[in-house]
Enzyme design. Structure first.
Site, PDB file in Angstrom:
ATOM      1  N   HIS A   1       0.693  -1.427   0.093  1.00 18.87           N
ATOM      2  CA  HIS A   1      -0.028  -0.012   0.102  1.00 18.87           C
ATOM      3  C   HIS A   1       0.508   1.037   0.048  1.00 18.87           C
ATOM      4  O   HIS A   1       1.684   1.323   0.237  1.00 18.87           O
ATOM      5  CB  HIS A   1      -0.251  -0.066   1.198  1.00 18.87           C
ATOM      6  CG  HIS A   1      -0.279   0.001   2.697  1.00 18.87           C
ATOM      7  ND1 HIS A   1      -0.061  -1.008   3.082  1.00 18.87           N
ATOM      8  CD2 HIS A   1       0.510   1.161   3.566  1.00 18.87           C
ATOM      9  CE1 HIS A   1       0.747  -0.650   5.114  1.00 18.87           C
ATOM     10  NE2 HIS A   1       0.792   0.673   4.218  1.00 18.87           N
ATOM     11  N   ALA A   2      -0.095   2.031  -0.447  1.00 12.75           N
ATOM     12  CA  ALA A   2       0.782   3.958  -0.238  1.00 12.75           C
ATOM     13  C   ALA A   2      -0.360   4.953   0.907  1.00 12.75           C
ATOM     14  O   ALA A   2      -0.840   3.950   1.852  1.00 12.75           O
ATOM     15  CB  ALA A   2       1.000   4.809  -1.584  1.00 12.75           C
TER      16      ALA A   2
END
Length: 144
Positions: A61-62
């Site tokens: 994820h970011a």
């Protein structure tokens, strides 16, 4: 440290850097200290990853605005980071050197050694709205 959405979109893998944690060396053992100016944000959340199987991956994820500082308290692991155009693989294996991850960077943590522990210091409490969990959505976010 200003944290605007535009800044986050333009973050690149070159904005990540290792930070050496100040330590006191003694014959009785080393002591590493994280205080006010060691990392460029106020710590709002602390968590750690452990007992991760060597073939498992974490992250994926970011974050839109969250800063994180990852420290290998024990063992080693790799962090694969992407900015939509470039990719880097960073190995962390010393408990006195951590990695600052700025907002807008995709990350995957992998290749955990046996007994490894990854400590994460974060600039904010958990907020699901700050996550980008799909890489295609992440590429759209970066193209804004």
């Amino acid at each position: 440290m200003e944290k605007t959405t535009r800044q986050n979109v333009t973050s690149t893998v070159n904005d990540l850097h290792r930070i050496e944690i100040p330590k006191i060396k003694e014959p009785r053992g080393n002591l590493a200290v994280i205080e006010k100016d060691c990392i460029p944000f106020e710590i709002k959340r602390v968590y750690y990853l452990y007992d991760v199987p060597s073939d498992a991956s974490r992250g994926g994820h970011a974050h839109k605005s969250l800063y994180q500082f990852l420290i290998p308290l024990s063992g080693s692991f790799d962090i694969r980071v992407k900015d939509g155009e470039n990719e880097r693989l960073i190995t962390l294996n010393k408990p006195d050197i951590g990695l600052l991850i700025v907002p807008g960077i995709w990350r995957e943590i992998e290749n955990f050694s046996s007994g490894s522990v990854c400590l994460v210091l974060a600039s904010a409490e958990f907020n699901e709205d700050d996550y980008i969990r799909n890489f295609e959505d992440y590429k759209l976010f970066k193209s804004c």
